[in-house]
Design a protein around this motif. Structure first.
Motif, mmCIF file in Angstrom:
data_model
loop_
_atom_site.group_PDB
_atom_site.id
_atom_site.type_symbol
_atom_site.label_atom_id
_atom_site.label_comp_id
_atom_site.label_asym_id
_atom_site.label_seq_id
_atom_site.Cartn_x
_atom_site.Cartn_y
_atom_site.Cartn_z
ATOM 1 N N LEU A 102 7.807 -43.730 -23.539
ATOM 2 C CA LEU A 102 6.700 -44.077 -22.654
ATOM 3 C C LEU A 102 6.056 -42.828 -22.057
ATOM 4 O O LEU A 102 4.823 -42.733 -21.976
ATOM 5 C CB LEU A 102 7.191 -45.007 -21.541
ATOM 6 N N LEU A 103 6.890 -41.877 -21.643
ATOM 7 C CA LEU A 103 6.349 -40.631 -21.078
ATOM 8 C C LEU A 103 5.533 -39.873 -22.117
ATOM 9 O O LEU A 103 4.422 -39.398 -21.836
ATOM 10 C CB LEU A 103 7.495 -39.768 -20.567
ATOM 11 N N GLY A 104 6.063 -39.753 -23.330
ATOM 12 C CA GLY A 104 5.357 -39.029 -24.373
ATOM 13 C C GLY A 104 4.080 -39.722 -24.806
ATOM 14 O O GLY A 104 3.063 -39.069 -25.048
ATOM 15 N N LEU A 105 4.113 -41.048 -24.894
ATOM 16 C CA LEU A 105 2.908 -41.780 -25.277
ATOM 17 C C LEU A 105 1.828 -41.666 -24.212
ATOM 18 O O LEU A 105 0.634 -41.536 -24.539
ATOM 19 C CB LEU A 105 3.261 -43.251 -25.519
ATOM 20 N N ALA A 106 2.226 -41.716 -22.948
ATOM 21 C CA ALA A 106 1.244 -41.550 -21.869
ATOM 22 C C ALA A 106 0.616 -40.166 -21.917
ATOM 23 O O ALA A 106 -0.608 -40.013 -21.732
ATOM 24 C CB ALA A 106 1.911 -41.794 -20.517
ATOM 25 N N SER A 107 1.420 -39.148 -22.171
ATOM 26 C CA SER A 107 0.898 -37.778 -22.262
ATOM 27 C C SER A 107 -0.038 -37.642 -23.456
ATOM 28 O O SER A 107 -1.129 -37.067 -23.340
ATOM 29 C CB SER A 107 2.055 -36.781 -22.375
ATOM 30 N N LEU A 108 0.390 -38.166 -24.610
ATOM 31 C CA LEU A 108 -0.442 -38.057 -25.807
ATOM 32 C C LEU A 108 -1.766 -38.789 -25.626
ATOM 33 O O LEU A 108 -2.826 -38.285 -26.039
ATOM 34 C CB LEU A 108 0.319 -38.622 -27.011
ATOM 35 N N ALA A 109 -1.728 -39.952 -24.987
ATOM 36 C CA ALA A 109 -2.966 -40.693 -24.738
ATOM 37 C C ALA A 109 -3.904 -39.906 -23.828
ATOM 38 O O ALA A 109 -5.134 -39.928 -24.014
ATOM 39 C CB ALA A 109 -2.643 -42.049 -24.117
ATOM 40 N N THR A 110 -3.345 -39.190 -22.864
ATOM 41 C CA THR A 110 -4.182 -38.385 -21.963
ATOM 42 C C THR A 110 -4.817 -37.222 -22.707
ATOM 43 O O THR A 110 -6.001 -36.907 -22.512
ATOM 44 C CB THR A 110 -3.342 -37.867 -20.794
ATOM 45 N N TYR A 111 -4.050 -36.566 -23.570
ATOM 46 C CA TYR A 111 -4.621 -35.476 -24.375
ATOM 47 C C TYR A 111 -5.712 -36.001 -25.304
ATOM 48 O O TYR A 111 -6.722 -35.323 -25.525
ATOM 49 C CB TYR A 111 -3.513 -34.787 -25.184
ATOM 50 N N VAL A 112 -5.516 -37.195 -25.858
ATOM 51 C CA VAL A 112 -6.541 -37.785 -26.715
ATOM 52 C C VAL A 112 -7.815 -38.059 -25.915
ATOM 53 O O VAL A 112 -8.931 -37.770 -26.370
ATOM 54 C CB VAL A 112 -6.019 -39.085 -27.360
ATOM 55 N N ARG A 113 -7.657 -38.603 -24.711
ATOM 56 C CA ARG A 113 -8.827 -38.886 -23.876
ATOM 57 C C ARG A 113 -9.584 -37.604 -23.541
ATOM 58 O O ARG A 113 -10.820 -37.548 -23.663
ATOM 59 C CB ARG A 113 -8.398 -39.583 -22.588
ATOM 60 N N ILE A 114 -8.872 -36.566 -23.134
ATOM 61 C CA ILE A 114 -9.523 -35.296 -22.801
ATOM 62 C C ILE A 114 -10.165 -34.690 -24.050
ATOM 63 O O ILE A 114 -11.273 -34.138 -23.992
ATOM 64 C CB ILE A 114 -8.513 -34.319 -22.174
ATOM 65 N N GLY A 115 -9.469 -34.795 -25.183
ATOM 66 C CA GLY A 115 -10.021 -34.247 -26.418
ATOM 67 C C GLY A 115 -11.299 -34.937 -26.850
ATOM 68 O O GLY A 115 -12.227 -34.287 -27.354
ATOM 69 N N LEU A 116 -11.365 -36.254 -26.656
ATOM 70 C CA LEU A 116 -12.590 -36.981 -26.987
ATOM 71 C C LEU A 116 -13.731 -36.588 -26.054
ATOM 72 O O LEU A 116 -14.882 -36.429 -26.487
ATOM 73 C CB LEU A 116 -12.335 -38.489 -26.902
ATOM 74 N N GLU A 117 -13.426 -36.432 -24.777
ATOM 75 C CA GLU A 117 -14.458 -36.017 -23.817
ATOM 76 C C GLU A 117 -14.936 -34.593 -24.073
ATOM 77 O O GLU A 117 -16.090 -34.263 -23.814
ATOM 78 C CB GLU A 117 -13.911 -36.126 -22.398
ATOM 79 N N HIS A 118 -14.055 -33.754 -24.605
ATOM 80 C CA HIS A 118 -14.359 -32.329 -24.787
ATOM 81 C C HIS A 118 -14.761 -32.017 -26.222
ATOM 82 O O HIS A 118 -14.949 -30.855 -26.571
ATOM 83 C CB HIS A 118 -13.132 -31.504 -24.386
ATOM 84 N N ARG A 119 -14.919 -33.030 -27.051
ATOM 85 C CA ARG A 119 -15.158 -32.807 -28.472
ATOM 86 C C ARG A 119 -16.434 -32.020 -28.738
ATOM 87 O O ARG A 119 -16.497 -31.206 -29.670
ATOM 88 C CB ARG A 119 -15.208 -34.157 -29.197
ATOM 89 N N ASP A 120 -17.460 -32.227 -27.938
ATOM 90 C CA ASP A 120 -18.726 -31.503 -28.138
ATOM 91 C C ASP A 120 -18.646 -30.056 -27.691
ATOM 92 O O ASP A 120 -19.564 -29.271 -27.964
ATOM 93 C CB ASP A 120 -19.854 -32.211 -27.389
ATOM 94 N N HIS A 121 -17.575 -29.695 -27.002
ATOM 95 C CA HIS A 121 -17.405 -28.310 -26.532
ATOM 96 C C HIS A 121 -16.119 -27.713 -27.111
ATOM 97 O O HIS A 121 -15.392 -26.989 -26.442
ATOM 98 C CB HIS A 121 -17.355 -28.268 -25.005
ATOM 99 N N TYR A 122 -15.863 -28.030 -28.371
ATOM 100 C CA TYR A 122 -14.645 -27.567 -29.037
ATOM 101 C C TYR A 122 -14.537 -26.045 -28.973
ATOM 102 O O TYR A 122 -15.500 -25.329 -29.261
ATOM 103 C CB TYR A 122 -14.646 -28.027 -30.486
ATOM 104 N N GLY A 123 -13.376 -25.559 -28.593
ATOM 105 C CA GLY A 123 -13.150 -24.116 -28.504
ATOM 106 C C GLY A 123 -13.313 -23.550 -27.107
ATOM 107 O O GLY A 123 -12.877 -22.428 -26.836
ATOM 108 N N GLU A 124 -13.964 -24.298 -26.222
ATOM 109 C CA GLU A 124 -14.133 -23.830 -24.847
ATOM 110 C C GLU A 124 -12.793 -23.897 -24.104
ATOM 111 O O GLU A 124 -12.056 -24.866 -24.220
ATOM 112 C CB GLU A 124 -15.172 -24.689 -24.137
ATOM 113 N N ARG A 125 -12.461 -22.860 -23.370
ATOM 114 C CA ARG A 125 -11.201 -22.813 -22.639
ATOM 115 C C ARG A 125 -11.371 -23.371 -21.237
ATOM 116 O O ARG A 125 -12.440 -23.260 -20.635
ATOM 117 C CB ARG A 125 -10.681 -21.367 -22.565
ATOM 118 N N TYR A 126 -10.303 -23.927 -20.736
ATOM 119 C CA TYR A 126 -10.331 -24.525 -19.412
ATOM 120 C C TYR A 126 -10.267 -23.442 -18.338
ATOM 121 O O TYR A 126 -9.490 -22.482 -18.431
ATOM 122 C CB TYR A 126 -9.155 -25.485 -19.241
#
Length: 265
Positions: free
Chosen positions: A222-246
């Motif tokens: 459950l912990l790993g799936l929640a983390s992976l889902a969060t990374y997927v959400r952030i990755g989808l939001e950041h897809r148009d700015h691929y390569g930009e560092r936080y």
């Protein structure tokens, strides 16, 4: 007295030493390396779960592992060296475990017949270890190679871009399931093998240890799936700015404040 003399004479005739210690030593090394990798996995999953607390929290964890809070600046080479160390332990553990896997069809049939006759869950769990261990060696190798070759590409945006834009989420999903199951089942089997049971009664201790195994599997999945889902959400939001560092919030420029006009006298 006579039996000991007969054993000594038999050992001398066969050219073998009585009570060879190496099988036990190899078993201990296999158990120790497996427990170390299981402990590393659980710590690693907690570190990855820092993204659940926000991007800044994950950024701080990344800086910690890169030595920023010790040396005053990040050194990604630390992640490369530590990943190489984990990879070496993984190879050692795999080599020690492979020696117990059936290598011929006859050995495989003997095990299957034994499992059907015994109908014991622990016997089936050993086969789960074989399947997950075989898959885990290749899945973990890909992940560790990425950490060794690109240690600087870790962070809220960099990790999320790797998960989504580089299509690594299927591998991470398989890696999560196999590693959690393998670590929990392996830890249970080590506890049973070496008598590390949470009760004086062996039957009760085995039951408690099995419940702990199941609890660890559910919790870390459950912990790993929640983390992976969060990374997927952030990755989808950041897809148009691929390569930009936080850039953490405390380093971001504050928006200019609008001047308040003075009141007329």
């Amino acid at each position: 007295m006579g039996n000991s003399n007969e054993l000594a004479v038999g050992a001398a005739l066969t050219g073998r030493r009585q009570g060879r210690p190496w099988p036990a030593r190899l078993d201990f090394m296999q158990s120790a390396s497996g427990l170390f990798l299981a402990l590393f996995l659980w710590v690693h999953l907690f570190a990855e779960a820092s993204i659940l607390l926000g991007k800044d929290a994950m950024y701080r964890v990344t800086m910690f592992f890169e030595g920023y809070y010790i040396f005053g600046e990040p050194y990604p080479i630390i992640i490369t060296l530590f990943s190489a160390f984990i990879f070496a332990i993984l190879i050692l553990h795999a080599v020690l475990a492979v020696r117990k896997i059936p290598v011929t069809y006859r050995q495989y049939r003997v095990y299957q017949d034994h499992r059907k006759v015994m109908r014991h869950e622990d016997t089936s769990l050993w086969w789960v270890q074989v399947y997950t261990g075989f898959a885990l060696f290749f899945l973990a190798s890909v992940h560790l190679y990425g950490m060794m070759s690109q240690p600087a590409n870790i962070g809220p945006y960099a990790s999320s871009d790797r998960v989504v834009s580089e299509w690594m989420w299927p591998l991470y999903l398989l890696l999560l399931v196999t590693s959690v199951v393998h670590a929990a089942v392996g830890s249970y089997r080590v506890g049973v093998k070496w008598g590390w049971l949470p009760a004086r009664d062996p039957v009760l201790g085995r039951q408690r240890l099995k419940w702990l195994m199941r609890g660890f599997i559910v919790f870390f999945l459950l912990l790993g799936l929640a983390s992976l889902a969060t990374y997927v959400r952030i990755g989808l939001e950041h897809r148009d700015h691929y390569g930009e560092r936080y850039v953490p919030t405390w380093l971001q420029e504050s928006p200019p404040q609008t001047a308040i006009p003075e009141e007329a006298p």
